[in-house]
Scaffold this motif. Structure first.
Motif, mmCIF file in Angstrom:
data_model
loop_
_atom_site.group_PDB
_atom_site.id
_atom_site.type_symbol
_atom_site.label_atom_id
_atom_site.label_comp_id
_atom_site.label_asym_id
_atom_site.label_seq_id
_atom_site.Cartn_x
_atom_site.Cartn_y
_atom_site.Cartn_z
ATOM 1 N N ARG A 14 77.305 29.160 67.559
ATOM 2 C CA ARG A 14 77.172 27.720 67.666
ATOM 3 C C ARG A 14 77.237 27.146 66.268
ATOM 4 O O ARG A 14 76.627 27.670 65.347
ATOM 5 N N THR A 15 77.998 26.074 66.130
ATOM 6 C CA THR A 15 78.067 25.390 64.846
ATOM 7 C C THR A 15 77.814 23.905 65.084
ATOM 8 O O THR A 15 78.069 23.384 66.169
ATOM 9 N N VAL A 58 78.392 19.459 67.963
ATOM 10 C CA VAL A 58 77.951 20.841 68.152
ATOM 11 C C VAL A 58 78.959 21.514 69.081
ATOM 12 O O VAL A 58 79.472 20.893 70.020
ATOM 13 N N GLU A 86 72.735 22.941 59.057
ATOM 14 C CA GLU A 86 72.016 24.208 59.210
ATOM 15 C C GLU A 86 71.103 24.132 60.424
ATOM 16 O O GLU A 86 70.361 23.154 60.608
ATOM 17 N N GLU A 87 71.140 25.154 61.241
ATOM 18 C CA GLU A 87 70.249 25.214 62.389
ATOM 19 C C GLU A 87 68.851 25.609 61.906
ATOM 20 O O GLU A 87 68.695 26.558 61.152
ATOM 21 N N TYR A 146 66.184 26.732 67.635
ATOM 22 C CA TYR A 146 67.007 26.910 68.829
ATOM 23 C C TYR A 146 66.121 27.493 69.933
ATOM 24 O O TYR A 146 65.462 28.513 69.740
#
Length: 104
Positions: free
Chosen positions: A3-4, A55, A98-99, A102
């Motif tokens: 995932r980005t 996303v 930046e994640e 999640y």
């Protein structure tokens, strides 16, 4: 699957036009994205700042941001350049995010 997420900037007052253009996404562009492993692709807007938040899930290491050499992508960029903040080559100014959390 990876995932980005990234953000882009819409010019003020163009939310409805941006939505209209994406509601009518060119079939060839959709195919190109899917063939590149891009899926579950969403774009949200913060209306207070006209910031777009994208996303996407990607198979492999690439994503939509890696298709800039494709002629159809360059045509799409040119089509969108009048309503977004863009770089000299018409690619959207895009900032990777930046994640930090999640929940699966």
């Amino acid at each position: 699957m990876n995932r980005t997420a990234f953000k882009m900037k819409l010019k003020p007052g163009y939310k409805e036009e941006y939505k209209k253009r994406h509601d009518n996404l060119w079939p060839g562009l959709k195919t190109l994205l899917k063939n590149a492993g891009v899926s579950d692709y969403s774009i949200f807007i913060d209306e207070e700042t006209d910031t777009l938040f994208a996303v996407q899930r990607t198979a492999g290491t690439g994503g939509s941001q890696d298709l800039g050499k494709e002629a159809l992508v360059k045509q799409w960029w040119a089509y969108m350049a009048d309503i977004m903040e863009v770089n000299p080559d018409n690619s959207p100014v895009s900032v990777p995010l930046e994640e930090v959390f999640y929940l699966e």
